[in-house]
Design a protein around this motif. Structure first.
Motif, PDB file in Angstrom:
ATOM      1  N   ARG A 333       0.840  -1.209   0.000  1.00 61.70           N
ATOM      2  CA  ARG A 333       0.000   0.000   0.000  1.00 61.70           C
ATOM      3  C   ARG A 333       0.874   1.258   0.000  1.00 61.70           C
ATOM      4  NH1 ARG A 333      -2.440  -2.600   4.306  1.00 61.70           N
ATOM      5  NH2 ARG A 333      -2.145  -0.857   5.764  1.00 61.70           N
ATOM      6  N   GLY A 334       1.880   1.261   0.855  1.00 62.40           N
ATOM      7  CA  GLY A 334       2.731   2.448   0.956  1.00 62.40           C
ATOM      8  C   GLY A 334       3.525   2.709  -0.306  1.00 62.40           C
ATOM      9  N   THR A 335       4.046   1.657  -0.908  1.00 66.02           N
ATOM     10  CA  THR A 335       4.812   1.831  -2.146  1.00 66.02           C
ATOM     11  C   THR A 335       3.895   2.263  -3.281  1.00 66.02           C
ATOM     12  OG1 THR A 335       6.334   0.096  -1.378  1.00 66.02           O
ATOM     13  CG2 THR A 335       6.493   0.743  -3.680  1.00 66.02           C
ATOM     14  N   SER A 336       2.658   1.783  -3.266  1.00 63.68           N
ATOM     15  CA  SER A 336       1.680   2.226  -4.267  1.00 63.68           C
ATOM     16  C   SER A 336       1.401   3.715  -4.124  1.00 63.68           C
ATOM     17  CB  SER A 336       0.377   1.432  -4.127  1.00 63.68           C
ATOM     18  OG  SER A 336       0.579   0.066  -4.404  1.00 63.68           O
ATOM     19  N   ALA A 337       1.313   4.181  -2.884  1.00 65.36           N
ATOM     20  CA  ALA A 337       1.114   5.616  -2.645  1.00 65.36           C
ATOM     21  C   ALA A 337       2.273   6.419  -3.209  1.00 65.36           C
ATOM     22  CB  ALA A 337       0.952   5.870  -1.150  1.00 65.36           C
ATOM     23  N   TRP A 338       3.473   5.967  -2.933  1.00 69.95           N
ATOM     24  CA  TRP A 338       4.660   6.652  -3.457  1.00 69.95           C
ATOM     25  C   TRP A 338       4.629   6.686  -4.980  1.00 69.95           C
ATOM     26  CZ3 TRP A 338       8.582   4.723  -6.606  1.00 69.95           C
ATOM     27  CH2 TRP A 338       9.696   5.566  -6.767  1.00 69.95           C
ATOM     28  N   ALA A 339       4.287   5.550  -5.600  1.00 68.14           N
ATOM     29  CA  ALA A 339       4.256   5.472  -7.057  1.00 68.14           C
ATOM     30  C   ALA A 339       3.217   6.420  -7.646  1.00 68.14           C
ATOM     31  CB  ALA A 339       3.971   4.032  -7.490  1.00 68.14           C
ATOM     32  N   LEU A 340       2.055   6.505  -7.014  1.00 68.76           N
ATOM     33  CA  LEU A 340       1.033   7.437  -7.494  1.00 68.76           C
ATOM     34  C   LEU A 340       1.543   8.871  -7.440  1.00 68.76           C
ATOM     35  CD1 LEU A 340      -2.080   5.811  -5.795  1.00 68.76           C
ATOM     36  CD2 LEU A 340      -1.739   6.064  -8.270  1.00 68.76           C
ATOM     37  N   GLY A 341       2.301   9.171  -6.393  1.00 69.61           N
ATOM     38  CA  GLY A 341       2.880  10.498  -6.284  1.00 69.61           C
ATOM     39  C   GLY A 341       3.905  10.784  -7.362  1.00 69.61           C
ATOM     40  N   LYS A 342       4.622   9.753  -7.794  1.00 70.25           N
ATOM     41  CA  LYS A 342       5.622   9.921  -8.853  1.00 70.25           C
ATOM     42  C   LYS A 342       4.974  10.018 -10.228  1.00 70.25           C
ATOM     43  CE  LYS A 342       9.470   9.894  -8.469  1.00 70.25           C
ATOM     44  NZ  LYS A 342      10.422  11.013  -8.267  1.00 70.25           N
TER      45      LYS A 342
END
Length: 391
Positions: A333-342
């Protein structure tokens, strides 16, 4: 039989069963290696995957009390992929390092060593021996260097004058004396290509690797990847070949005769998005025979998400949003959040804002918050530019 005759018989048999290189070393303690390993530990450069007992790692008699010799072998694996599929918009691909192409090398090397072990027993029925492949207590590279397989390069790989560094290593400790081979005197000379090319500067000095910063190690970890390394990962799913690819010794080296290591291009360069919806069974059926699957699907899925961010794949936003909202694993979930931000864009921001309302895990909340800050800054910069342009 005389020891020299036993050695010659083993050398001949090794060629018959497809071992590319064989060498023989004494089972004396690895005194210099132990000193290096102590310093390595003090500096915090260990990966944590190693055998923790330094005595076992450097004294073969800890494995077999009467150990006299170590037989080292090397198998060559391919460095080039035939007709590799290419990424295209909406269908981006990840990459497994060459050490995960084809069948898991642990099984292949162990099978070769077991045949060699049986041959030794035919020649000397009272022989005692123990096989090691990567996960054994001894250092495969230190054994290979002593046995004359190759020299230890500045990238810490063993460089064979005949095969380059695209080789798998294994060994067999025995209580039978076999005349040792001479170490290779060739060296890397003044070349620092591997150190210069390392994406994270993990090669801190010639022959010393900070495993904690090595991408090959980082791709195998299971937790959150430190943000400083996410950008460096690119589309790597497992392992890193950079320091070997740039090595002049490996130029034009590509051995394809070991059929077990022939890559299935759809497995070693897979489409990214399907990796995120695989069940455990589907993952095992597709990737379970590969060395790169040993840590399970979670690290590979985390790395897949980072790769989608690397490509700024807007078509992956609905899938990343679903993972952010529904996946039970905080790291995903956290890495997905980071990816969406990128990746960015209005739909990414909406997905993050929606998840922020219900997310309870502290680390995931922090990732969402940072991603929103990033997107808000980018939005603000765009508005400023538009005002300047049209004002």
């Amino acid at each position: 039989m005389h020891s020299a005759e036993i050695k010659a018989a083993l050398q001949a048999y090794a060629g018959e069963i497809g071992i590319d290189q064989i060498g023989f070393a004494s089972a004396d303690p690895f005194v210099e290696l132990k000193e290096r390993l102590v310093r390595h530990r003090e500096l915090g450069y260990e990966s944590g995957f190693e055998e923790p007992d330094l005595k076992k790692r450097t004294e073969p008699t800890e494995t077999i009390p009467a150990a006299k010799s170590i037989i080292a072998i090397a198998l060559a694996y391919p460095s080039k992929m035939p007709h590799p599929p290419r990424s295209k918009e909406g269908e981006y691909r990840g990459i497994f390092a060459r050490a995960s192409w084809g069948t898991d090398y642990h099984h292949v090397l162990r099978a070769k060593l077991e045949k060699l072990q049986q041959k030794l027993l035919e020649l000397v029925p009272v022989a005692t021996s123990e096989i090691m492949v990567d996960t054994g207590v001894l250092s495969d590279r230190a054994v290979a260097e002593r046995a004359g397989i190759g020299w230890s390069g500045k990238n810490t790989s063993i460089l064979s004058p005949h095969l380059g560094s695209w080789i798998y290593l294994g060994e067999m400790v025995t209580d039978i004396y076999l005349p040792p081979d001479q170490p290779v005197t060739q060296s890397c000379g003044e070349c620092t290509a591997c150190m210069d090319a390392c994406p994270t500067g993990a090669l801190v000095q010639p022959g010393q690797l900070n495993a904690q910063a090595c991408i090959a190690y980082l791709t195998q970890t299971k937790g959150f990847l430190a943000e400083q390394y996410r950008e460096k990962l690119g589309n790597r799913l497992y392992g890193c070949d950079t320091c070997q690819v740039v090595c002049p010794i490996n130029r034009k080296v590509n051995f394809t005769h070991q059929e077990a290591f022939t890559p299935d291009v759809e497995e070693v360069k897979p489409l990214l998005k399907p990796l995120l919806t695989m069940s455990n069974r589907q993952f095992k059926n597709r990737f379970g025979h590969m060395a790169g699957s040993w840590r399970g699907k979670k690290p590979l899925q985390r790395n897949t998400i980072i790769a989608l961010a690397h490509f700024k794949d807007h078509s992956s936003i609905p899938l990343l949003q679903q993972l952010l909202q529904e996946d039970p694993r905080p790291v995903i979930r956290g890495t997905s959040a980071w990816a969406l931000g990128k990746i960015g864009g209005e739909s990414a921001m909406e997905a993050l804002q929606l998840a922020q309302v219900s997310e309870e895990d502290e680390e995931v909340c922090a990732e969402i918050a940072q991603a929103l800050i990033r997107l808000e800054k980018e939005s603000s910069h765009r508005e400023e530019k538009e005002n300047v342009t049209f004002g």
